[in-house]
Scaffold this active site. Structure first.
Site, short mmCIF file in Angstrom:
data_model
loop_
_atom_site.label_atom_id
_atom_site.label_comp_id
_atom_site.label_asym_id
_atom_site.label_seq_id
_atom_site.Cartn_x
_atom_site.Cartn_y
_atom_site.Cartn_z
CE1 TYR A 87 -3.67 2.49 0.44
CE2 TYR A 87 -2.21 3.50 2.06
CZ TYR A 87 -3.32 3.57 1.24
OH TYR A 87 -4.08 4.71 1.22
CD1 TRP A 97 -1.30 7.57 -0.92
CD2 TRP A 97 -1.36 9.32 -2.33
NE1 TRP A 97 -2.53 8.15 -0.82
CE2 TRP A 97 -2.60 9.23 -1.66
CE3 TRP A 97 -1.17 10.35 -3.25
CZ2 TRP A 97 -3.65 10.13 -1.91
CZ3 TRP A 97 -2.21 11.24 -3.49
CH2 TRP A 97 -3.44 11.12 -2.81
N1 LIG Z 1 -1.86 8.58 12.27
C1 LIG Z 1 -2.26 8.64 11.00
N2 LIG Z 1 -1.72 7.82 10.08
C2 LIG Z 1 -2.10 7.90 8.80
C3 LIG Z 1 -3.06 8.85 8.39
C4 LIG Z 1 -3.63 9.70 9.36
O1 LIG Z 1 -4.50 10.54 9.08
N3 LIG Z 1 -3.19 9.58 10.66
N4 LIG Z 1 -3.42 8.93 7.06
C5 LIG Z 1 -3.33 7.71 6.30
C6 LIG Z 1 -3.55 7.93 4.88
S1 LIG Z 1 -5.01 8.70 4.45
C7 LIG Z 1 -2.70 7.47 3.93
S2 LIG Z 1 -3.19 7.53 2.30
C8 LIG Z 1 -1.41 6.86 4.27
C9 LIG Z 1 -0.27 7.24 3.30
O2 LIG Z 1 0.77 6.35 3.41
P1 LIG Z 1 1.85 6.12 2.24
O3 LIG Z 1 1.21 6.28 0.92
O4 LIG Z 1 2.56 4.85 2.51
O5 LIG Z 1 2.82 7.35 2.50
P2 LIG Z 1 3.90 8.04 1.55
O6 LIG Z 1 4.80 8.83 2.44
O7 LIG Z 1 3.24 8.74 0.44
O8 LIG Z 1 4.74 6.80 1.02
C10 LIG Z 1 5.09 6.64 -0.29
C11 LIG Z 1 6.52 6.12 -0.35
O9 LIG Z 1 6.80 5.79 -1.70
C12 LIG Z 1 8.08 6.29 -2.06
N5 LIG Z 1 8.04 6.49 -3.52
C13 LIG Z 1 7.63 7.56 -4.23
N6 LIG Z 1 7.71 7.30 -5.55
C14 LIG Z 1 8.20 6.05 -5.68
C15 LIG Z 1 8.49 5.24 -6.80
O10 LIG Z 1 8.32 5.61 -7.95
N7 LIG Z 1 8.94 3.97 -6.54
C16 LIG Z 1 9.12 3.51 -5.26
N8 LIG Z 1 9.56 2.27 -5.10
N9 LIG Z 1 8.87 4.29 -4.19
C17 LIG Z 1 8.40 5.54 -4.40
C18 LIG Z 1 8.26 7.54 -1.26
O11 LIG Z 1 9.62 7.84 -1.11
C19 LIG Z 1 7.54 7.16 0.05
O12 LIG Z 1 8.43 6.63 0.99
O13 LIG Z 1 -1.04 7.20 5.60
C20 LIG Z 1 -2.06 6.88 6.54
N10 LIG Z 1 -1.56 7.06 7.88
N1 LIG Z 2 -0.89 18.52 2.27
C1 LIG Z 2 -1.36 17.28 2.25
N2 LIG Z 2 -2.60 17.04 1.77
C2 LIG Z 2 -3.08 15.78 1.75
C3 LIG Z 2 -2.32 14.68 2.21
C4 LIG Z 2 -1.02 14.96 2.73
O1 LIG Z 2 -0.29 14.05 3.18
N3 LIG Z 2 -0.59 16.27 2.74
N4 LIG Z 2 -2.84 13.41 2.14
C5 LIG Z 2 -3.95 13.16 1.22
C6 LIG Z 2 -4.69 11.94 1.59
S1 LIG Z 2 -3.98 10.44 1.20
C7 LIG Z 2 -5.92 11.94 2.15
S2 LIG Z 2 -6.75 10.48 2.42
C8 LIG Z 2 -6.58 13.18 2.47
C9 LIG Z 2 -7.25 13.15 3.84
O2 LIG Z 2 -7.93 14.32 3.99
P1 LIG Z 2 -8.71 14.66 5.31
O3 LIG Z 2 -9.39 13.44 5.82
O4 LIG Z 2 -9.52 15.83 5.03
O5 LIG Z 2 -7.50 14.98 6.27
P2 LIG Z 2 -7.32 14.85 7.84
O6 LIG Z 2 -6.26 15.86 8.12
O7 LIG Z 2 -7.07 13.46 8.25
O8 LIG Z 2 -8.73 15.24 8.45
C10 LIG Z 2 -9.38 16.45 8.19
C11 LIG Z 2 -9.70 17.16 9.47
O9 LIG Z 2 -10.61 16.39 10.25
C12 LIG Z 2 -10.52 16.87 11.56
N5 LIG Z 2 -10.91 15.82 12.49
C13 LIG Z 2 -10.18 14.78 12.94
N6 LIG Z 2 -10.89 14.06 13.83
C14 LIG Z 2 -12.10 14.65 13.94
C15 LIG Z 2 -13.28 14.39 14.67
O10 LIG Z 2 -13.37 13.44 15.45
N7 LIG Z 2 -14.34 15.23 14.48
C16 LIG Z 2 -14.28 16.28 13.64
N8 LIG Z 2 -15.36 17.01 13.49
N9 LIG Z 2 -13.18 16.58 12.95
C17 LIG Z 2 -12.11 15.77 13.09
C18 LIG Z 2 -9.08 17.27 11.79
O11 LIG Z 2 -9.02 18.51 12.46
C19 LIG Z 2 -8.50 17.32 10.40
O12 LIG Z 2 -7.84 18.53 10.11
O13 LIG Z 2 -5.68 14.26 2.43
C20 LIG Z 2 -4.94 14.31 1.22
N10 LIG Z 2 -4.30 15.59 1.19
MO LIG Z 3 -5.13 8.78 2.15
#
Ligand SMILES: Nc1nc2c(c(=O)[nH]1)N[C@H]1C(S)=C(S)[C@@H](COP(=O)(O)OP(=O)(O)OC[C@H]3O[C@@H](n4cnc5c(=O)[nH]c(N)nc54)[C@H](O)[C@@H]3O)O[C@H]1N2
Ligand SMILES: Nc1nc2c(c(=O)[nH]1)N[C@H]1C(S)=C(S)[C@@H](COP(=O)(O)OP(=O)(O)OC[C@H]3O[C@@H](n4cnc5c(=O)[nH]c(N)nc54)[C@H](O)[C@@H]3O)O[C@H]1N2
Ligand SMILES: [Mo]
Length: 784
Positions: free
Chosen positions: A110, A112
């Site tokens: 898993y 991005w």
């Molecule tokens: N506590 C907490 N944890 C969370 C979340 C949260 O809200 N709270 N959010 C979650 C969410 S929504 C998501 S989507 C995940 C994201 O989790 P990930 O998608 O695993 O996070 P990334 O840091 O984007 O990891 C991508 C990795 O791929 C590498 N990479 C980039 N391009 C390439 C390539 O071309 N080839 C290879 N082999 N590697 C490459 C980058 O260097 C990086 O290390 O995290 C989740 N974790």
């Molecule tokens: N800059 C940047 N943008 C991103 C990403 C990134 O790594 N960096 N990751 C991308 C990815 S993979 C995803 S999935 C999306 C996720 O996008 P979102 O889900 O919108 O991101 P989060 O920051 O997890 O949550 C949004 C907000 O929800 C609020 N929140 C958390 N818990 C609660 C709760 O219990 N109640 C209420 N009412 N609010 C709460 C927090 O204050 C938080 O700022 O973002 C994407 N966009």
């Molecule tokens: Mo995500």
């Protein structure tokens, strides 16, 4: 200076190159609200953390694969030749499939990765593993998985909902009121999976406000509503959204302010909802007073808002972050319930939307044609896991568990291959994940940088970044094609994933299956001609590939700029039945009820989280930790880059703390604190702000795990990775989604010398000059 267009998940850039060196990536002029994340390329693309040569963990090089009790993360790596690394990986893969079957190979991988249709790391890995006989995959995502699993039962496929999402432009025209749970944070909308040509959210929200739309923001962070919309900010106890929504629904019910005609015509199961709201069975009416006890939002506020919602054209949004908590299915179901009672689903300006601002396209646009993907071929292995059960899978092979109405068994994994993801960023409870990662015999990671995941592998392959290879950019939900010409030469000995997998496939005798005899360029040509054919059907003539790669962004128009979610269902619910079991909105769902999951019953239900500020645990851990997305990077990517680093405090990730809490902790802006609970601890740099709710702290994700003493268990993370503190229990047995946002912590001021950050230093010890015989037992290698 040479300037070339490039694409990333955070937007289109113009890369500037001087003497073959990257000197900057600027925003593309057509982007109205460009992202500064582009600045992270500097200092990181050829920074100290870059993996320059293949490397193997010392213990693995010396003793070969060992089942359990490994020392991953504790040992240095030795750089090896490409030849040795390829041979080691090929032999490990081959002996694993021969001795234990392909069901013992985990390739869920898993993550991005990077933008680009062809060099997409996961697709490359999956095609390769499928050609090798298959692998255990993972299902779902960490983003909005509760929605993906729940929605088909109650209202329809989630992907259809994002595609047909109600456009904000229609709300500007027809709406009066937008009530947001979790806001619509601009920081998150910087991102579009696979690429984004224009950042539109800010302008669209400003247009709504200018048209007189009022906004209410239920959120722990004030900034979750962009300041331009002048939202009323209500900061409930985190995790209490379901209770608030039920309180609003109860108010509509007892004041007869709900739309019985809508309920009768478009929904099933309202009698059960009514009985629950009135407390006929459990003796607890879900009144505004009751909701106040759960959320701390005054009952009068809830009642007034319910009445205002009923008398206005009201749109409700529930952010993805809100469902990323314990019982995350419930706020979603409650949202659908409340929106049904208001009876405005399918009307312009009314209804609801999920996960707005979780990328830069939901509620903003769609693309008219399908972009092709690199074909992954068929997986001969059926076995899979819900994505967020990775640690459980590794720690409990053979154990049975519930998922979405089925009983599944965790496979026994011997080999893991990860490409394009960072589980030491994305998974919760890292100390538990470290234990889990000692179990398999072999872990192979393809990476750009020495991330914590790479440090917990056995064999590490250095890969190119998007700037070092040619590709075609096209976002999952974006309506533009973006050229991605090669901009600089690969750094160190980095290779494209396609070339790495081709070499290994060749070693194992299935090169032809993997490559189909095509070079990278030939694959790109084929993908481009598929795009041209689709575009032709849409009456668009595209240039040839080389012209495209040298040219500018090609934009398409939104095929449905006035889209209103469920408008055709509203017009004719018989002809446009929903894809739910009954064809209607299921406010009570027989199917889900038949699973008899106490953690996800048959209708929207308030189930208190295990960890929240109203639980006994809050006496020991008095702060609710929200670990949302970082403003200054995408997840953990390019954390060593200039913009990400500019946000750090004495090198540590910032933590937002309310002024009253800061006073109680005796800390001020710029101080360092230790954040801890029973699962782990990390350092963070204090930012005092009244933009966060009292007793709630915000530490965003993405600081690279940096153990103070890697030899110790549960050691302090010096840097500020919130997943040291989160638990990896899931939302419920229905969707088994991550519940990261439900965690309690305590905080104390850090006094003493600060340990240096070492996360960006390569964990290397020497170089293996002479290729030595790999320690992996040799089995007869033949074609599969
Ligand atoms: N506590 C907490 N944890 C969370 C979340 C949260 O809200 N709270 N959010 C979650 C969410 S929504 C998501 S989507 C995940 C994201 O989790 P990930 O998608 O695993 O996070 P990334 O840091 O984007 O990891 C991508 C990795 O791929 C590498 N990479 C980039 N391009 C390439 C390539 O071309 N080839 C290879 N082999 N590697 C490459 C980058 O260097 C990086 O290390 O995290 C989740 N974790
Ligand atoms: N800059 C940047 N943008 C991103 C990403 C990134 O790594 N960096 N990751 C991308 C990815 S993979 C995803 S999935 C999306 C996720 O996008 P979102 O889900 O919108 O991101 P989060 O920051 O997890 O949550 C949004 C907000 O929800 C609020 N929140 C958390 N818990 C609660 C709760 O219990 N109640 C209420 N009412 N609010 C709460 C927090 O204050 C938080 O700022 O973002 C994407 N966009
Ligand atoms: Mo995500």
């Amino acid at each position: 200076m040479i300037k070339k267009i490039t694409s990333s998940h955070w937007g289109t850039g113009v890369a500037e190159v001087e003497n073959g060196q990257l000197v900057g990536v600027k925003a593309h002029p057509l982007d109205p609200d460009p992202s500064r994340i582009n600045e992270n390329y500097l200092d990181s693309i050829d920074g100290p953390a870059r993996i320059l040569r293949p490397a193997v963990r010392k213990g693995y090089l010396e003793s070969g694969p060992v089942r359990g009790g490994n020392k991953r993360g504790k040992e240095a790596f030795v750089e090896v030749s490409w030849e040795t690394a390829i041979e080691l990986a090929a032999r490990a893969l081959d002996s694993t499939r021969k001795n234990h079957g392909n069901e013992s190979i985990f390739g869920g991988s898993y993550g991005w990765g990077s933008a680009g249709r062809f060099h997409h790391a996961q697709s490359q890995l999956k095609r390769f593993l499928n050609c090798a006989g298959g692998f255990v995959r993972s299902e779902g995502n960490y983003s909005f998985n509760a929605a993906i699993v729940l929605m088909p039962y109650i209202i329809g496929e989630f992907s259809t909902m994002t595609k047909n999402s109600t456009r904000l432009s229609t709300i500007a025209k027809h709406g009066d009121l937008v009530v947001m749970f979790g806001g619509m944070p601009l920081k998150s909308a910087q991102i579009g999976p696979g690429g984004i040509a224009r950042h539109r959210l800010k302008d669209e929200l400003i247009a709504c406000r200018r048209a007189g739309v009022q906004f209410v923001n239920f959120s722990p962070l004030k900034n979750d509503a962009p300041k331009e919309v002048e939202a009323e900010w209500l900061a409930p106890i985190p995790g209490s959204d379901t209770a608030i929504i039920l309180g609003l629904s109860h108010t509509l019910l007892v004041n007869n302010l709900y739309d019985q005609c809508f309920i009768d015509r478009y929904t099933v199961g309202f009698d059960k909802v009514k009985a629950y709201l009135l407390g006929l069975e459990d003796g607890t009416p879900k009144s505004a007073e009751w909701a106040c006890r759960q959320s701390n939002i005054p009952a009068e506020k809830i009642r007034k808002l319910a009445k205002k919602m009923a008398s206005s054209r009201t749109f409700i949004t529930t952010a993805a972050g809100v469902q990323r908590g314990e019982h995350g299915e419930q706020p979603l179901w409650a949202t659908v319930t409340l929106a049904s009672m208001l009876g405005q689903i399918g009307l312009p300006g009314g209804g609801f939307g999920i996960a707005y601002a979780s990328d830069g396209s939901i509620g903003l646009m769609d693309r008219p044609i399908q972009w092709p993907s690199f074909p992954q071929e068929r997986n001969a292995v059926d076995s899979f896991i819900p994505v967020a059960t990775i640690a459980d899978m590794l720690l409990h092979p053979g154990e049975k568990y519930d998922y979405n109405g089925n009983k599944l068994t965790f496979p026994d994994i011997r080999l893991i291959w990860w490409a394009g993801g960072n589980p030491f960023h994305h998974h919760q409870d890292i100390n538990r994940l470290i234990k889990a990662f000692q179990q398999p015999e072999t872990i192979i990671v393809n990476e750009i940088n020495w991330t914590a995941t790479a440090r917990h592998a056995d064999i590490v392959f250095p890969v190119t970044t998007t700037l070092e290879r040619t590709d075609i950019g096209g976002g999952q939900r974006d309506n533009a094609l973006i050229p991605m010409p090669k901009i600089i030469d690969p750094i160190g000995q980095a290779r494209d994933e396609y070339d790495i997998f081709t070499s290994i496939a060749k070693y194992l005798g299935f090169e032809r299956e993997f490559t189909q005899g095509k070079s990278s360029h030939e694959w790109l040509q084929e993908m481009w001609s598929n795009i041209c054919q689709s575009a032709c059907k849409d009456n668009v003539k595209l240039p040839d590939l080389s012209e495209f790669l040298e040219g500018d962004v090609i934009e398409f128009t939104d095929p449905a700029p006035d889209s209103i979610l469920f408008s055709s269902f509203r017009q004719d619910p018989e002809r446009h039945q929903l894809m739910t079991p009954s064809g209607k909105i299921e406010l009570y769902c027989e199917k889900i009820a038949s699973f008899e999951y106490k953690d996800c019953p048959g209708q929207a239900t308030w189930i208190p989280p295990t960890e929240w500020l109203n639980s006994n645990l809050a006496e020991t851990y008095p702060f609710h930790l929200i670990s949302g997305q970082p403003k200054a990077r995408l997840h953990s990517q390019l954390d060593s880059g200039a913009y990400s680093q500019s946000q750090k405090i004495q090198g540590r990730e910032p933590i937002l703390i309310h002024p009253d809490n800061a006073a109680g902790l005796n800390v001020k802006d710029g101080d360092i604190v230790t954040v801890f609970n029973a699962r782990g601890s990390c350092l963070a740099g204090v930012v005092v702000t009244d933009g966060i709710r009292l007793n709630t702290v915000y530490l965003c994700t993405g600081a690279w795990y940096d153990p103070a003493d890697p030899m110790q268990e549960s050691t302090l993370d010096k840097h500020g990775n919130p997943n040291m503190l989160t638990h990896d229990r899931r939302t419920s047995r229905l969707s088994q989604s991550t519940a990261a946002h439900s965690a309690l912590v305590n905080i104390k001021k850090y006094i003493g010398d600060l340990p240096p950050i070492t996360a960006y230093q390569p964990p290397l010890q020497g170089h293996l000059e002479k290729p030595r015989r790999p320690a992996v037992p040799l089995s007869k290698i033949d074609n599969v």
